[in-house]
Design a protein around this motif. Structure first.
Motif, PDB file in Angstrom:
ATOM      1  N   VAL A  52       0.862  -1.183   0.000  1.00  0.00           N
ATOM      2  CA  VAL A  52       0.000   0.000   0.000  1.00  0.00           C
ATOM      3  C   VAL A  52       0.896   1.231   0.000  1.00  0.00           C
ATOM      4  CG1 VAL A  52      -1.783   1.276   1.261  1.00  0.00           C
ATOM      5  CG2 VAL A  52      -1.779  -1.229   1.296  1.00  0.00           C
ATOM      6  N   ARG A  53       0.640   2.151  -0.919  1.00  0.00           N
ATOM      7  CA  ARG A  53       1.400   3.398  -1.015  1.00  0.00           C
ATOM      8  C   ARG A  53       0.385   4.537  -1.127  1.00  0.00           C
ATOM      9  NH1 ARG A  53       6.272   4.602  -1.433  1.00  0.00           N
ATOM     10  NH2 ARG A  53       6.966   2.497  -1.791  1.00  0.00           N
ATOM     11  N   ILE A  54       0.664   5.634  -0.412  1.00  0.00           N
ATOM     12  CA  ILE A  54      -0.253   6.775  -0.394  1.00  0.00           C
ATOM     13  C   ILE A  54       0.546   8.058  -0.603  1.00  0.00           C
ATOM     14  CG2 ILE A  54      -1.960   8.047   0.980  1.00  0.00           C
ATOM     15  CD1 ILE A  54      -2.391   5.384   2.539  1.00  0.00           C
ATOM     16  N   TRP A  55      -0.017   8.978  -1.399  1.00  0.00           N
ATOM     17  CA  TRP A  55       0.567  10.292  -1.632  1.00  0.00           C
ATOM     18  C   TRP A  55      -0.527  11.226  -2.101  1.00  0.00           C
ATOM     19  CZ3 TRP A  55       1.076   6.386  -5.180  1.00  0.00           C
ATOM     20  CH2 TRP A  55       0.617   6.645  -6.466  1.00  0.00           C
ATOM     21  N   PHE A  56      -0.176  12.476  -2.313  1.00  0.00           N
ATOM     22  CA  PHE A  56      -1.145  13.425  -2.872  1.00  0.00           C
ATOM     23  C   PHE A  56      -0.388  14.462  -3.689  1.00  0.00           C
ATOM     24  CE2 PHE A  56       0.120  14.800   1.285  1.00  0.00           C
ATOM     25  CZ  PHE A  56       0.430  16.135   1.123  1.00  0.00           C
ATOM     26  N   PRO A  57      -1.006  14.968  -4.763  1.00  0.00           N
ATOM     27  CA  PRO A  57      -0.376  16.040  -5.538  1.00  0.00           C
ATOM     28  C   PRO A  57      -0.578  17.378  -4.827  1.00  0.00           C
ATOM     29  CG  PRO A  57      -2.430  15.363  -6.564  1.00  0.00           C
ATOM     30  CD  PRO A  57      -2.220  14.460  -5.384  1.00  0.00           C
ATOM     31  N   TYR A  58       0.441  18.232  -4.906  1.00  0.00           N
ATOM     32  CA  TYR A  58       0.352  19.552  -4.291  1.00  0.00           C
ATOM     33  C   TYR A  58       1.141  20.544  -5.137  1.00  0.00           C
ATOM     34  CZ  TYR A  58       0.762  23.288  -0.876  1.00  0.00           C
ATOM     35  OH  TYR A  58       0.710  24.497  -0.253  1.00  0.00           O
ATOM     36  N   LEU A  59       0.462  21.550  -5.628  1.00  0.00           N
ATOM     37  CA  LEU A  59       1.053  22.574  -6.506  1.00  0.00           C
ATOM     38  C   LEU A  59       1.778  21.923  -7.665  1.00  0.00           C
ATOM     39  CD1 LEU A  59       2.269  25.227  -3.912  1.00  0.00           C
ATOM     40  CD2 LEU A  59       0.192  25.262  -5.272  1.00  0.00           C
ATOM     41  N   PHE A  60       3.116  22.049  -7.727  1.00  0.00           N
ATOM     42  CA  PHE A  60       3.887  21.528  -8.861  1.00  0.00           C
ATOM     43  C   PHE A  60       4.444  20.130  -8.611  1.00  0.00           C
ATOM     44  CE2 PHE A  60       4.372  26.180  -8.734  1.00  0.00           C
ATOM     45  CZ  PHE A  60       3.637  26.469  -9.867  1.00  0.00           C
ATOM     46  N   TRP A  61       4.224  19.588  -7.421  1.00  0.00           N
ATOM     47  CA  TRP A  61       4.745  18.276  -7.075  1.00  0.00           C
ATOM     48  C   TRP A  61       3.644  17.240  -7.223  1.00  0.00           C
ATOM     49  CZ3 TRP A  61       5.637  22.728  -4.375  1.00  0.00           C
ATOM     50  CH2 TRP A  61       6.949  23.183  -4.369  1.00  0.00           C
ATOM     51  N   THR A  62       3.971  16.118  -7.825  1.00  0.00           N
ATOM     52  CA  THR A  62       2.953  15.096  -8.056  1.00  0.00           C
ATOM     53  C   THR A  62       2.826  14.112  -6.902  1.00  0.00           C
ATOM     54  OG1 THR A  62       4.547  13.731  -9.237  1.00  0.00           O
ATOM     55  CG2 THR A  62       3.164  15.204 -10.563  1.00  0.00           C
ATOM     56  N   ARG A  63       3.873  13.973  -6.071  1.00  0.00           N
ATOM     57  CA  ARG A  63       3.837  12.975  -4.996  1.00  0.00           C
ATOM     58  C   ARG A  63       4.351  13.541  -3.683  1.00  0.00           C
ATOM     59  NH1 ARG A  63       4.449   6.913  -6.644  1.00  0.00           N
ATOM     60  NH2 ARG A  63       3.353   6.935  -8.608  1.00  0.00           N
ATOM     61  N   CYS A  64       3.543  14.301  -3.004  1.00  0.00           N
ATOM     62  CA  CYS A  64       3.909  14.828  -1.686  1.00  0.00           C
ATOM     63  C   CYS A  64       3.474  13.839  -0.608  1.00  0.00           C
ATOM     64  CB  CYS A  64       3.231  16.169  -1.436  1.00  0.00           C
ATOM     65  SG  CYS A  64       3.935  17.506  -2.397  1.00  0.00           S
ATOM     66  N   GLY A  65       4.245  13.802   0.474  1.00  0.00           N
ATOM     67  CA  GLY A  65       3.898  12.955   1.613  1.00  0.00           C
ATOM     68  C   GLY A  65       3.971  11.471   1.350  1.00  0.00           C
ATOM     69  N   GLU A  66       4.600  11.069   0.271  1.00  0.00           N
ATOM     70  CA  GLU A  66       4.574   9.665  -0.144  1.00  0.00           C
ATOM     71  C   GLU A  66       5.111   8.730   0.943  1.00  0.00           C
ATOM     72  OE1 GLU A  66       5.711   6.921  -3.974  1.00  0.00           O
ATOM     73  OE2 GLU A  66       6.539   8.931  -3.838  1.00  0.00           O
ATOM     74  N   ALA A  67       4.329   7.694   1.224  1.00  0.00           N
ATOM     75  CA  ALA A  67       4.719   6.676   2.203  1.00  0.00           C
ATOM     76  C   ALA A  67       4.088   5.351   1.794  1.00  0.00           C
ATOM     77  CB  ALA A  67       4.255   7.070   3.603  1.00  0.00           C
TER      78      ALA A  67
END
Length: 98
Positions: A52-67
């Motif tokens: 299981v992998r989770i992340w979210f897009p934020y502004l210009f970054w596609t994978r913030c907080g990825e874990a």
């Protein structure tokens, strides 16, 4: 497959990081990803090992907080995964499983 067999994912974030309300988390299980609102959602999966992998897009970054985390799903049981995002979006989120 037993209908009680699966993975339940709960996503959350630091309450004062209100800008994250506008970001939609992506939950990926074994390479298959889908977008979901912050909160709890369930996935029907076969018993066995899953990544299981989770992340979210934020502004210009596609994978913030990825874990990510590897979990084992037992027949007839729901494995719970929790993802929590601290206020700094450039840090990885905290992820754990029961």
């Amino acid at each position: 497959m037993n209908e009680d067999t699966g993975i339940e994912v709960t996503t959350g974030f630091f309450p004062l990081a209100i800008f994250l309300f506008f970001c939609t988390p992506v939950i990926e299980i074994d390479g298959h990803s889908s977008r979901h609102r912050w909160g709890t959602c369930a996935f029907d999966v076969d018993p066995g090992s899953h990544h299981v992998r989770i992340w979210f897009p934020y502004l210009f970054w596609t994978r913030c907080g990825e874990a990510g985390i590897d979990v084992t799903v037992v027949p007839g049981r729901t494995t719970r995964v929790r993802f929590y995002m601290p206020p700094l979006v450039f840090l990885p989120g905290s992820i754990s499983a029961d």
